[in-house]
Structures are given as C-alpha cells and as structure tokens.
Design a protein around this motif. Structure first.
Motif: not given
Length: 374
Positions: A228-234
């Motif tokens: 997926y084209a995700g994001r950095n959200s950790r």
C-alpha cells in the motif's frame, strides 16, 4: 490555580517510580521502535479491551484514519460512500472520514445524554451508507442495542471512536470491542495517557488488523516491500512502555473518577446548571465531566467566575465541526447545516475539573462555587 482543570504532573507522579523504570529500561535496551515494549503493550491492551488484535500507531486521529483507509483498501468502502457520525464530537472524528474521501452524515445528539441520538440514525441511511461511527464522548457510553440492530439490518460497519472512553463498558464488554473496529487516543490528558502523542486500533478482524498495521508502517508488510501507499504512524517503545505501566492502574483510576463524579451529581444544585443523565458507573469512564449552563452568556460568566476563584475549566467544544472554516465549502455542508442541539451544546457546555488526583476538599470547593453562582 487553586484547583486546576487537570494536573498531568500529579497523575504522572502517582506512578513515577514505575514510569522512570520503564523509560530507563527502553533507553538502556537500545531498541526504540517496533520492539518488545510495543508488542507487550499491544497484547496487554488487546486483552484489556477484549479484542484479538491491537495495533499501536502515532495518535488517535491516525487510528481512525487507518480504519477507514483499510476498509477502502479491502474494498469494503470507496471514496464517496457515507458514514453516519455524531455532529457533537471533536473534529478528529470527522477529519478521519473526510481524509479518506468519505462523506460524513452528521446526526444530532440527545441533549440529555450528549451522545448520538439513535432515533435519528435510520432516517439518514441511504444506499451509499457503509458505516456508523459512534463516539463515546466525554467517556460516556454511546452504544445502544438499537444502533447494533440498525447495523445488522443494513449490513453496516460499526466503528467506535474510543478516544475518550478507556475503562468504559457495556454489559461487561469494554468499549473498543463492541464494534468492528475502534480507534483509541492516548493523548496525555486521556484516562490512559502517554507522555506524548500515541494511539491504537483494536479489532477482531485479522484482515483489517494486518492492513492497518501495514498502512501505519509506510504500507509495508515486509521490509522494503510495499503493498500500500501508506505513512509512518508508529507507536514508539518509550510511549508503549509508559502506557503499559499506566494500563495496570486504569480501572483503579476510573473508579476514583467515578467517586468524583458521584460527589458532583450529589451536590451540584443550581437552577442555571443542568447535568447530563447519570449513567451507571460501568457506562461512564468520566474522561470529562460536562455540565450545561443556561445560555452562552451565563456559561461564559460562570467560567470566568470559577477562574477568578482559582478553578480551571474547559469548554468542549466551543465551535461545532460543521461550523468550522475548514468545512465551510464542502458539498455535504452547503448550505451550512442547521444542527440546533449541537450548536446549543457548543454554547452551553462547560467541563469541570475531573481526574483521579482530585481530593474531596477540591470537589467540595468546586460545588460550593457552582451553587453560589447567580
């Protein structure tokens, strides 16, 4: 301030030794992301909420965004679909919907409960409706059997915004496990608060959980491979370790909040002030204690009067989402929606000090000022 609205310093001090030990453990470990602390908190929080899966992420808004995004990726929803949502909520709930190209369908609350009016939901359902997103606002239970029935009748997903309701339950079942998926915020002021931003998604749906975890990790399920084209959200290791410490004390803290609330309900007596319906303790984690003051002018006068006497308060929320500039030109809000109950609540709501560190002396002082206000 004689009685602050909320003293995060006092709350942190209650568990200072455990928190310092947890932080030192992480610092000394040399592992700061996606490690053992994260795995342990996710497991412990899933067990507490009563779901199979918990995925830590950067904050509560992201948690809700990833739920809707995952449903889109999995083909359950598509941009343009509708999500029924309470009009009386913090804007983050609406932002998560619009961020994904979905259309929020705002439904008024019941003025005596402050939660979405389940008698108004069914009339707003169309062939584009795919979900109901309930918000356990102020820590109060928003779910009803009727909402569950409507979801089954129309095959709708039930999504919980549990950002304010850690420790709330319905018939022994924790909020955050009632719907198909739930977003949680661990903002420092929440009942379960980190020492910075943090959030999580809980669900029993493995496919959804796997998708959310990937989306929050750049879209990757395997290193350097991106589905997926995700994001950095950790969720970072330090916040996870701190949250795991505070999770052990959450039920105890909620009980202390319920004792404060009982004193308010038993002792506030002023014809200008209305309290929302008192719910059984199981159904209210008392993240906030909202009161309604007759008329905006009186509400503002009361807030100033309390501040002048050393009592901190906060208005939740002075401008309703449909009145915000960012949504002024949206097709679903043109012409601007008329939501009189929500707008009145925005004008009359005032949140009193609420927290596990308030003393009987503190709340007695507050009630005295409230009852003397004319």
């Amino acid at each position: 301030m004689q009685v602050p609205f909320l003293s995060l310093k006092d709350i942190t001090a209650k568990y200072a030794d455990e928190i310092h030990a947890a932080v030192s453990r992480v610092v000394d470990s040399g592992w700061y992301l996606q490690g053992e602390e994260n795995a342990k908190f996710e497991s412990d929080y899933a067990n507490y909420i009563g779901t199979k899966y918990c995925i830590g992420c950067a904050n509560g808004l992201d948690a809700l965004i990833w739920i809707f995004r995952a449903y889109i990726e999995l083909g359950v929803m598509k941009p343009g679909d509708e999500v029924i949502v309470p009009s009386n909520t913090y804007i983050a709930t609406i932002l998560a919907i619009t961020e994904n190209g979905l259309k929020p369908v705002l439904v008024e609350p019941k003025p005596n409960t402050l939660e979405i009016d389940d008698d108004r939901i069914e009339e707003r359902i169309t062939n584009k409706t795919k979900a109901i997103c309930i918000v356990h606002l102020y820590g109060r239970l928003a779910y009803t059997d009727k909402i569950g029935y409507i979801c089954k009748k129309y095959n709708l997903k039930l999504i919980e915004d549990n950002a304010q309701a850690h420790g709330c339950a319905y018939k022994g079942q924790k909020t955050g496990s009632i719907g198909d998926a739930s977003g949680h915020s661990f903002y420092p002021g929440k009942n379960l608060g980190a020492l910075g931003d943090a959030g999580a998604v809980t669900t029993n749906d493995k496919e959804l959980a796997d998708c959310v975890r990937a989306l929050a990790n750049y879209g990757s399920q395997k290193k350097y491979v991106f589905k997926y084209a995700g994001r950095n959200s950790r969720l970072d290791e330090i916040q996870a370790a701190i949250l795991d410490v505070k999770l052990k004390h959450l039920d105890e803290d909620v009980k202390l909040r319920q004792q404060v609330a009982k004193y308010y309900y038993d002792n506030i007596n002023n014809p200008l002030i209305t309290l929302p319906d008192r719910l059984p303790d199981e159904n209210n984690a008392y993240h906030l204690f909202p009161i309604l003051v007759k008329g905006k002018e009186n509400r503002d006068r009361l807030q100033k009067y309390l501040a002048d006497n050393g009592v901190g308060t906060v208005i939740h929320y002075p401008i309703a989402p449909h009145k915000q500039e960012c949504y002024a030109n949206e097709t679903w809000n043109t012409p601007q929606l008329s939501l009189p109950i929500t707008e009145r609540l925005a004008d009359e709501e005032l949140s009193l000090p609420m927290g596990q560190c308030l003393t009987r002396f503190d709340v007695d002082i507050i009630c005295g000022f409230l009852n003397d206000f004319i």
